[in-house]
Motif scaffolding. Structure first.
Motif, PDB file in Angstrom:
ATOM      1  N   LEU A 103       0.658  -0.604   0.274  1.00  0.00           N
ATOM      2  CA  LEU A 103       0.069  -0.021  -0.076  1.00  0.00           C
ATOM      3  C   LEU A 103       0.571   1.233  -0.288  1.00  0.00           C
ATOM      4  N   GLY A 104       2.089   0.720  -0.212  1.00  0.00           N
ATOM      5  CA  GLY A 104       3.305   1.698  -0.200  1.00  0.00           C
ATOM      6  C   GLY A 104       2.543   3.033  -0.832  1.00  0.00           C
ATOM      7  N   HIS A 105       2.452   2.710  -1.920  1.00  0.00           N
ATOM      8  CA  HIS A 105       2.110   4.286  -3.164  1.00  0.00           C
ATOM      9  C   HIS A 105       0.441   4.848  -3.230  1.00  0.00           C
ATOM     10  N   ALA A 106       0.044   4.588  -1.916  1.00  0.00           N
ATOM     11  CA  ALA A 106      -1.155   5.346  -1.163  1.00  0.00           C
ATOM     12  C   ALA A 106      -0.802   6.028  -0.763  1.00  0.00           C
ATOM     13  N   TRP A 107       0.128   6.456   0.364  1.00  0.00           N
ATOM     14  CA  TRP A 107       0.506   6.799   1.014  1.00  0.00           C
ATOM     15  C   TRP A 107      -0.199   8.473   0.884  1.00  0.00           C
ATOM     16  N   ILE A 108      -0.431   8.685   2.200  1.00  0.00           N
ATOM     17  CA  ILE A 108      -0.261  10.245   1.827  1.00  0.00           C
ATOM     18  C   ILE A 108      -0.120  11.404   3.036  1.00  0.00           C
TER      19      ILE A 108
END
Lengths: 604, 459
Positions: B81-86
């Motif tokens: 989910l790293g790519h979804a981090w805000i």
């Protein structure tokens, strides 16, 4: 009147003197004496296996075209038996022989003049038993065509029927005083026949025929005809044959006000045939030839509640032209559509699928638009058209492109159904479009670069059809010997693929699910079979385009599994959370088995 | 949790200002984000992971747009989910929860149960029976929204930029469902709510079509086949697309008929034509100002638009798709399906909901055939003889398939070519819009609409 002096004997036309045949004698009540199975040696049985036909790879071989043991220029049964080692090596499970019965050969042997005698050109019933024995010894089964609907007009039954309307055979055929009955039945051979009725001057009546006028239809309303035909089945089954392809089954009965096809009575008779097989010859199969849309063909499998109680198998006709269309379109939908329209079949049944056979590329079952399209694509030379099909072998149909031949065979071997190969296609044989009718795809099997392609040692002028000698497909380059000597040949490739198929029950027995993808040029599907707690799951991915293609497959339910490529055993990256990305070369394909992830076995 | 959902969003405002312009669905990428503030935020799942549902107001250059945000909160963000981090606040990683299959399964379950949860109304369509507990996955490559696929069964489209009122996508799908239209992905449910007393559609659940390939991929496969032949015409090559184009025309005509039957139709006269042509001329004015290459075609364009103003017969109007092109149609084993009835995302809501001529959809599809025909030529080195040959082939392909599309449409409805003047004006208007878009986004594609304009206007 039968047997009276000066009477023309009913078997006069047959040319079967000296060998057992129908009508050699006549009983006191006027019945023709027919050969019985007890008169012959019986072949050893193939190993018992109720489901064999679902896993089998079939191989259609024309006796005339395969091997000539008698040096008379025509292939024969002993010749076929002499090539049995080759067929075993190739790995085929069942031979399908088109009719080898006594016949005047006005319709390629489908005009049978004696159901209990072999065409003398091919040998004798004893020779056939020898073929069976040699095949069974190697675990290969044999089925043949049986024409139920009609006989040749030379059959002693017809000769008796026309000359003695009140005799025991008087009611064996469909006779009428005029040609007005059953007007709603279409004429099948529109090129040659103008009516389904023909006047017989001997009997002074019209007889009914759905095919050629020299092939009168048997009268199945007559219980004696039904019994006589069931006895024909028993005759060959007793000798050891493994089944029949029942020719032209939709037309057995007639009924006013109908098109005389697929009538309920026809199904009732097929159930009787099936009962004979199940009760007396378990393990033998019936294959229906019904060139119809799959949703109509399923009726010939019979009652799904009992797993099917008519034919065990039926050919899936429309799939074949769709395969060709899809590859030309570079788009899976012609195939996907027809598979989606194919209904489920009873548990005990199986489709037969094929790329080519001895008939033309069949187009009866495609729409007019599609037929025009197929003509435009595959038959630029009008001589390649015949009736409603296209006369080409696989290799020339695909411009001799090896990649496409592999792709088509890979689909044939992995789509749902038992594949039927056509003799010679495993070495990429060509056709000879300059031969008349359908003979272009029936030239002698090419075994060696020697005289007559090793098919026969006869004088080359005596051969039944010239061997193919063109510069691309001629026997000097394209022959079994050359292919055997070259490990990368199509023949070796075909053998390996058949071997791989046999290692995975999913191909023959498994469920079929198409895997969609956003790339329309990719046809991907999954075959799964579970038994005794073990699952065999095979994913097949086909690139219908001549250009390399990427595809993302949604295999989420198999997350963690490792795809293992089936021809080389290479382990591909495990399936993860994201769509599974593959790239395929032009006309490339992959077969993967999905296996539970385990360690690669590297040293610690 | 110590902070309220609203506080979480407020504290994340700076991170969101950075993050929003990196998202494909964010419509305001061309302008700086001035501020982000929550206008609605509720908790759907407490604990770890936690799920917040919120609407944020994004201010840019004086405009204020509302976007839907599903926010996940976890102490440890797994690698996938790293790519979804805000951003991170109070030791919790905050991320785009649409990417988290552990959280998104809940949305389907709520729709299946038809629950109202935290002020959100999860509905299923009458008679729709839904399987639950299906594994979900986000769909890649989507332009203006975010969609989730559940198993092989359903697709949930989460609208990102929100409009007030029921989203036309949902309205039109529901109307088509009442007509048992075969050319849609059946709507199965929705997520609705309200903002400041006005109804808002947050999501729509539809039947997923796992066997589908989009029309653009189908058409470009055909063009690719043609271009590789070179010496054959489009009706001679294996990849001929005309049969598909004809069936697509039939499908579009049937969808139009079903929309008219469900939602009514009307007839407009010169008022509508005046308004339509005025809008075309205004758009042309604006694009001419920024794209000098269009200048050569101004006279031809203006006279084509004005010709439409002179039409005397009444114009049939009805609800239409509004943004129809080859990327908005899917080929399935049962035939063609139209998707995304949201209308042109950039158009104002009032325009998207108004009754318009179905010829707009036809014009959009005709433009798309032109695009498909020419896309392989984009970036080709110009001027060579081979390229001229390919250009001829591309034009032949476009003509053959545009005709086949109209033939198919005419089999089910009035032949659109009967209204040649209006159809031409609509097509040119669309091409002018494309000129502006390509100028701003893909300059190497600019020649595609420009050459079409030159051809249609004969300039």
């Amino acid at each position: 009147m039968s047997g009276s002096a000066g009477e023309v004997k009913p078997d006069a036309a047959l040319g079967l003197e000296g060998i057992p045949h129908t009508g050699e004698g006549v009983t006191s009540d006027g019945h023709l004496i027919e050969p019985q199975a007890e008169d012959f040696r019986h072949a050893r049985q193939a190993p018992e296996d109720a489901d064999w036909f679902k896993r089998a790879v079939f191989y259609e071989v024309l006796v005339r075209a395969f091997a000539d043991s008698s040096s008379d220029g025509t292939g024969d049964l002993r010749g076929l038996a002499s090539r049995m080692d080759y067929l075993q090596w190739l790995g085929v499970d069942c031979l399908w022989l088109p009719p080898f019965y006594a016949s005047p050969l006005r319709d390629g042997g489908y005009d049978i003049s004696d159901f209990r005698a072999v065409l003398p050109d091919f040998g004798t019933v004893d020779d056939f038993v020898y073929v069976l024995d040699e095949a069974h010894r190697r675990g290969i089964r044999v089925i043949t065509d049986l024409v139920l609907n009609h006989t040749s007009d030379a059959h002693p039954w017809f000769q008796a029927s026309r000359s003695d309307p009140d005799g025991p055979y008087g009611d064996f055929y469909v006779w009428g005083d005029d040609d007005q009955k059953y007007p709603d039945a279409r004429i099948i051979f529109v090129d040659t026949e103008s009516s389904n009725w023909t006047y017989d001057p001997v009997r002074g009546q019209f007889y009914w025929h759905r095919f050629f006028s020299h092939q009168p239809d048997l009268n199945y309303e007559n219980p004696e005809v039904q019994e006589a035909m069931l006895d024909v089945l028993r005759f060959w089954l007793d000798l050891g044959i493994d089944g029949f392809r029942l020719d032209a089954v939709p037309y057995l009965f007639e009924q006013e006000g109908t098109n005389c096809e697929n009538l309920p009575h026809t199904h009732e008779f097929l159930k009787k045939c099936r009962k004979v097989v199940d009760d007396e010859f378990p393990g033998r199969v019936l294959l229906a030839e019904a060139n119809q849309w799959p949703s109509d063909v399923v009726a010939y499998f019979g009652d799904p509640e009992v797993g099917g109680d008519e034919c065990h198998m039926a050919f899936h006709f429309p799939l074949m032209p769709r395969l060709f269309m899809a590859v030309r379109r570079e788009n899976r939908f012609p195939i996907s559509e027809i598979l989606a329209q194919t209904p489920a079949i009873p548990a005990g049944c199986q489709w037969g699928i094929f790329l080519r056979n001895h008939d033309e590329l069949t187009l009866e079952m495609v729409t007019d638009d599609e037929r025009d399209y197929m003509y435009a694509e595959y038959a630029k030379d009008p001589r390649m058209k015949a009736n409603i099909g296209i006369r080409r072998r696989l290799a020339p149909l695909l411009d001799n492109d090896r990649n496409q031949q592999e792709l088509f065979n890979a689909m044939l071997l992995s789509l749902p159904g038992s594949p039927v190969l056509y003799y010679g296609d495993e070495i990429g044989m060509g056709d000879n479009i300059w031969l008349g009718d359908r003979d272009g795809v029936r030239t002698p099997m090419q075994w060696t670069p020697d005289r007559n392609a090793g098919f026969s040692s006869c004088d080359p002028n005596r051969i039944y059809l010239p061997v193919n000698a063109d510069p691309v497909y001629g026997y000097q380059a394209v022959n079994v010997e050359a292919h055997l000597n070259n490990n990368s040949s199509l023949l070796h490739w075909t053998r390996r693929m058949i071997e791989v198929r046999k290692q995975h029950p999913a191909f023959g027995l498994g469920d079929f699910t198409e895997l969609g993808s956003s790339n329309p040029s990719i046809l991907a599907y999954i075959r799964t079979y579970s038994a005794d707690g073990a699952a065999d799951t095979v994913v097949c991915v086909n690139n219908l385009s001549r250009f390399p293609q990427p595809v993302e497959l949604h295999l989420g339910e198999f997350e963690g599994c490792v795809p293992v490529e089936l021809t080389g055993g290479v382990r591909f990256p495990a399936i993860g959370e994201l769509p599974y990305l593959l790239t395929l070369p032009g006309h490339g394909f992959y077969w993967f088995q999905l296996t539970a992830a385990t360690d690669e076995g590297e040293a610690p | 949790m110590t902070s309220s959902p609203t506080e979480v969003i407020t504290e994340l405002a700076d991170a969101l200002r950075e993050w929003l312009p990196t998202q494909r669905w964010f419509a305001g990428k061309d302008r700086p984000v001035e501020s982000v503030r929550p206008v609605h935020a509720v908790s759907l799942v407490d604990g770890d992971p936690a799920l917040l549902h919120s609407v944020i107001e994004v201010r840019q250059n004086g405009s204020a747009d509302r976007y839907q945000l599903l926010l996940g909160l976890r102490a440890d963000l797994p690698e996938h989910l790293g790519h979804a981090w805000i951003g991170t606040r109070a030791q919790l990683a905050c991320y785009d929860a649409t990417q988290d299959t552990e959280l998104t399964g809940l949305l389907l379950d709520l729709i299946a149960r038809g629950e109202t949860h935290a002020g959100l109304d999860f509905q299923h369509e009458p008679g729709a029976e839904l399987e639950i507990a299906l594994r979900s996955r986000p769909v890649g490559a989507e332009q203006s929204n975010t969609s989730l696929v559940y198993g092989h069964h359903y697709i949930l489209k989460l609208f990102r930029k929100l409009v007030t009122g029921t989203n036309p996508d949902l309205t039109l799908h529901r109307a088509l469902r009442t007509q048992r239209c075969e050319h849609i992905a059946e709507p199965l449910g929705a997520i609705q709510g309200s903002l400041n007393g006005e109804e808002v559609t947050f999501g729509m659940l539809q039947r997923f079509l796992p066997d589908a390939a989009d029309g653009w991929a189908m058409a470009t496969a055909s063009v690719r086949d043609l271009m590789a032949e070179g010496d054959l015409h489009p009706d001679e090559v294996g990849g001929d697309f005309a049969g598909e184009a004809r069936r697509l025309g039939q499908a579009v005509a049937e969808v139009h008929a079903d929309l008219a039957a469900a939602l009514g139709s009307g007839s407009e006269g010169s008022d509508l034509l005046d308004r339509t042509v005025d809008a075309m001329q205004r758009r042309l004015d604006a694009v001419l100002a920024s794209v000098p290459e269009l200048g050569a075609h101004e006279a031809g364009l203006r006279s084509a638009f004005d010709a439409a103003r002179e039409l005397s017969e009444p114009i049939a109007v009805q609800h239409i798709h509004g943004d129809l092109h080859l990327g908005q149609v899917l080929r399935t084993v049962l035939g063609w399906v139209l998707i995304d009835f949201e209308g042109e995302p950039a158009a104002p809501a009032a325009e998207r909901l108004s009754l318009r001529s179905p010829l707009r959809d036809v014009a959009g599809m005709l433009r798309s055939f032109d695009y498909a025909a020419h896309q392989l030529l984009v970036g080709h080195p110009g001027g060579s003889g081979a390229e001229d040959q390919l250009t001829v082939r591309a034009l032949e392909w476009a003509r053959r398939n545009r005709d086949a599309f109209c033939d198919g449409y005419a089999e089910k409805a009035e032949d659109p070519r009967e209204h040649a003047v209006l159809l031409r004006a609509l097509e040119l208007d669309k091409a002018v819009y494309e000129v502006a878009y390509e100028h701003g986004n893909r300059p190497e594609w600019l020649a595609v609409p420009l050459s079409s304009i030159a051809r249609i206007t004969g300039s």
